[in-house]
Design an enzyme around this catalytic site. Sequence first.
Site, short mmCIF file in Angstrom:
data_model
loop_
_atom_site.label_atom_id
_atom_site.label_comp_id
_atom_site.label_asym_id
_atom_site.label_seq_id
_atom_site.Cartn_x
_atom_site.Cartn_y
_atom_site.Cartn_z
N GLY A 281 81.10 -101.16 69.48
CA GLY A 281 81.78 -101.82 70.60
C GLY A 281 80.88 -102.83 71.27
O GLY A 281 81.24 -103.97 71.46
N GLY B 298 79.40 -94.74 67.87
CA GLY B 298 78.37 -94.83 66.83
C GLY B 298 77.03 -94.37 67.36
O GLY B 298 76.01 -94.45 66.69
N GLY C 118 76.27 -93.39 79.04
CA GLY C 118 77.11 -92.38 78.41
C GLY C 118 76.40 -91.09 78.04
O GLY C 118 76.90 -90.00 78.28
N ARG D 166 64.26 -87.59 79.54
CA ARG D 166 64.29 -86.63 78.43
C ARG D 166 65.12 -87.21 77.29
O ARG D 166 66.22 -87.72 77.51
CB ARG D 166 64.89 -85.31 78.90
CG ARG D 166 65.21 -84.36 77.78
CD ARG D 166 65.77 -83.06 78.32
NE ARG D 166 64.68 -82.22 78.83
CZ ARG D 166 64.86 -81.24 79.72
NH1 ARG D 166 66.05 -81.01 80.22
NH2 ARG D 166 63.83 -80.51 80.11
N ILE D 167 64.60 -87.10 76.10
CA ILE D 167 65.34 -87.58 74.94
C ILE D 167 66.15 -86.40 74.39
O ILE D 167 65.58 -85.41 73.92
CB ILE D 167 64.37 -88.16 73.90
CG1 ILE D 167 63.59 -89.35 74.50
CG2 ILE D 167 65.11 -88.59 72.63
CD1 ILE D 167 64.45 -90.49 75.02
N LEU D 168 67.46 -86.51 74.45
CA LEU D 168 68.32 -85.38 74.12
C LEU D 168 68.31 -85.07 72.63
O LEU D 168 68.46 -83.93 72.22
CB LEU D 168 69.75 -85.66 74.59
CG LEU D 168 69.88 -85.90 76.11
CD1 LEU D 168 71.30 -86.31 76.46
CD2 LEU D 168 69.45 -84.67 76.90
N ASN D 169 68.17 -86.12 71.83
CA ASN D 169 68.08 -85.95 70.38
C ASN D 169 67.23 -87.09 69.83
O ASN D 169 67.69 -88.22 69.75
CB ASN D 169 69.49 -85.96 69.76
CG ASN D 169 69.45 -85.78 68.25
OD1 ASN D 169 68.48 -86.13 67.58
ND2 ASN D 169 70.53 -85.25 67.69
N GLY E 68 70.20 -96.63 74.87
CA GLY E 68 70.89 -97.47 73.88
C GLY E 68 70.77 -98.96 74.14
O GLY E 68 70.92 -99.76 73.24
N GLU E 69 70.55 -99.31 75.40
CA GLU E 69 70.40 -100.73 75.71
C GLU E 69 68.95 -101.11 75.93
O GLU E 69 68.56 -102.26 75.72
CB GLU E 69 71.24 -101.09 76.93
CG GLU E 69 72.71 -100.93 76.64
CD GLU E 69 73.59 -101.37 77.77
OE1 GLU E 69 74.67 -101.90 77.50
OE2 GLU E 69 73.21 -101.16 78.93
#
Length: 739
Positions: free
Chosen positions: A248, A476, A518, A622-625, A698-699
Site C-alpha cells: 500500500g 505485507g 500499526g 522493542r522489536i516485536l519480531n 516500517g518507515e
Amino acid sequence: MKFETPATNNPIDQLKIVGQPVDRIDGPRKTTGTAPYAYERHDVARNQAYGYVLGAGIAKGRVTAMDTAAAKAAPGVLAVVTTLDMPRLEKGQLNTASLFGGPDIQHYHQAIAVVVAESFEQARDATAMIRVSYARAPGRFDLAAEAPKAQLATGDSGEGSGAPHEDRTGDFEGAFAQAPVKLDATYTTPDESHAMMEPHASIAAWEGEKLTVWTSSQMIAWGKRDLAKTLGIPTESVRLDSPFIGGGFGGKLFLRADAVLAALGARAARRPVKLALTRPLVANNTTHRPATIQHIRIGAGRDGRITAIAHESLSGDLEGGGPETAVAQTKLLYAGANRLTAMRLAILDLPEGNAMRAPGEAPGLMALEIAMDEMAEKLEIDPIEFRIINDTQVDPEHPERPFSQRQLIQCLRQGAERFGWNRRNATPGQRREGRWLVGMGVAAGFRNNLVMKSGARVRLDAGGRVTVETDMTDIGTGSYTIIAQTAAEMMGVPLDKVTVRLGDSSFPVSAGSGGQWGGNSSTAGVYAACVKLREAVAQRLAFNSVEAEFVDGQVRAGNRSAPLGQAAGADGLVAEDTIEYGELATRYQQSTFAGHFVEVGVNAATGETRVRRMLAVCAAGRILNPKSARSQVIGAMTMGVGAALMEELAVDKRHGFFVNHDLAGYEVPVHADIPHQEVIFLDEMDPVSSPMKAKGVGELGICGVGAAVSNAIYNATGVRVRGYPITLDKLLDRLPQVT
Ligand code: MOS
C-alpha cells in the site's frame, strides 16, 4: 484500557514468543498462492461480473458529452455507468479529489465511467467504444512555475508528521547572518508513485441496501466510513473485508475509485462486480508523493555547533489539498537556538498528492541530510561527528519536552564501527577500483512514533485455542505474526494455538496500517483484550486474577492449576477491549532513529551508480519480531535507493499527467540493484509508547536512505547533485577525468 502512565512489568516482558524471530504465520499461504488478494476472491460472491474503469483524457475542464451506445450494445455488456449519469458524489472525509460523478474534471484519469460485462475482455473492449467530448480548460502543472503564487500552508500528513505554515524560534536571520560558516542550498525531489505490486481492486456485492466490498485497504474503518459517505448510505450498511494486501505504502490509506465504481457497477448490473485499477490509473487516478523544492540554510560556529537552521519547502496539490510536510523532521532532529521552518503550497491540477511511505520525513531528509553533509565538509568535521555535536535529547523548540528515547548517537557510532567508516577518505573522488569510483555516505534517519487507538476481540475455546479478531490490516508487514505472538505470550500458549483474523470491518476497529503506527498500536490493542480475557479466565476458574500465571497452556495460581481451555467451557470465552492513549504521547516526544550507511561505486565512464553495501542501525523501541522488522527495514532501504537513483513520475507539463504510468516506465530497484544490506536493532524498550514498549520501524527504514546514497556518490565522485533522482545524466559531464 487507557494507557496513561509508562508501562511497568507485564506478561509481554517474558519475551518467550514476542521478540523472537519467528517465521510469518501467513508465509505458507503467501508462498503457495493461497492467500487471496482482493481481485482473487472468486468464492465470496456468486456470479461475479467484471468492471473496467475509464479515466478522463484531459486534466482540467468538463465532460460535455459521452456516447455510450456502442459500448452498451457490445457483446457481454451488462451495464454502463458514466459520470454524466449522476451528480458529483460526496467526497469522503479523507479524499481531496472527488472520486466520481458530475461533468467537472479535476485531474487526468479521474474516473468517468465504469463498464460491467460478463468477461474482463468484454468490459475492456466496450470501454474503448465510449466516445467522450470534453471542454478543456487550462491547468497548472509546473511546480516551479507556480512557485511565485504559492501560499504559506500548515500541513499534517496525518501520519505523525506536521508543521505550522511558518514556525520560528529565536532569531534565525540574525544568527544566520553572523554565523562564521554557512550553507544556503536548494534541493528538489520529484513526484513519486507508490507502485505497489497489487493494484487497487475491489469486488462489490449488494444484498438489498447492504453492501459488501472485498477490497485492498490499509485502513478498514476509514474506508467503510468514506465509502458510505460517498454513496450516501448509512455506515452500518457497509462491510469491508481486506485480509491480504499486496502493498500500500500510503496509496491505500483512503477510499479510491475502485471501491466506489465496483459498488455503482454492481448496483447497475444487479450482479456482484469485480474490478481493478489498471497500472496507468494507479499512477494518475489515485494519489502520489508530491514533488518538493526545499530551501535549506544552516549556520554554525567553527566548533561545528549549529546556531541557525532554516528549512522551507514548496510542494503542490489540488485545491483543498495540503503541503508535503518535508520540514517536519527539521523541527526535532538537531539542536540550534535559532530556527525557522515554513511550507508553501502551490495549487496544481495534477492528480492528488498525498501520503506515501514516511510522508514528510522521507523527502525532507533527502534534502536535510545532504545539507548536513555539505555543512560538515565546509566545517572540515566528519559528518558523523557533526551530527553528534548537534544532537539534542529534548525537543529543540520546546526544551521542556524530552524525547522518550533518543539513541541517534549510538546508531551512528555503532554503524560507523560496523561499516568500516574509518576507511572512508574524507576527500572525495580518491578511491578508484578499476572503472569504479567508490565512496561512502551516511545520513541520520528520523521518524516520529505515532500511537493510535486500537481494538481487538479475543476468543478462547475448550481446546485452549485462542482466536484474535481485529480490523487491523497486514499490508505485507507481518501484522498477522506479531499479533499472534502477542496473544500467545499473553495467554501462555504456543504460536500454533493462535488464529488471527484481520481486515474485516465486522471486527473491532483497530489502528490500521499507516505511519508506522500499526505494529505497536495494534498489538497493544490485542494486549488490552488479552488482559481482559485473562481476568475472565481467572474468574471462571475462581483463581486469584492477580496471582494467575498463564504458562504452557495452563493457568496457575497458588498451588492450583488448570488447563486454559477448561475455563472456556463448551461455549467459549470472549473478551474485547481497545487501547487508548492519554497524555504521554504529548508530554514526551516519541520518535525513532537510525544511522544509514551506504557504499556506492560510480562508473567513471558512464556515470552509472551501483550501490555496493548498505547498513541501517535502528533505535525503534522493542522489536516485536526481529525477522519481520528486518524485512520491513530492508524493504524500506530498497525503496530509499529507488528514490535516490530511479523513481520519478515524469510530468507532461502541457497535458498535465504522469507519463511513465506503469512499471516499465516507472523504475524501481530490482534485486540486481541491491547487493548487500545489513540491519542492526539497538536494544531498546520504550515504556512510554505502549504496554508493548515497541515503536514503529516500517518507515524509519526509508528515512535518510536517499541522502546517504547521495552523500556516498559525492564522496565517490566529488559531484554534488541536489536534484533527485541522481541519474547518470546529472553526473556524466562533471565526473573526474578517466585516466
Ligand atoms: Mo503511510 S504513507 O501508509 O505509512
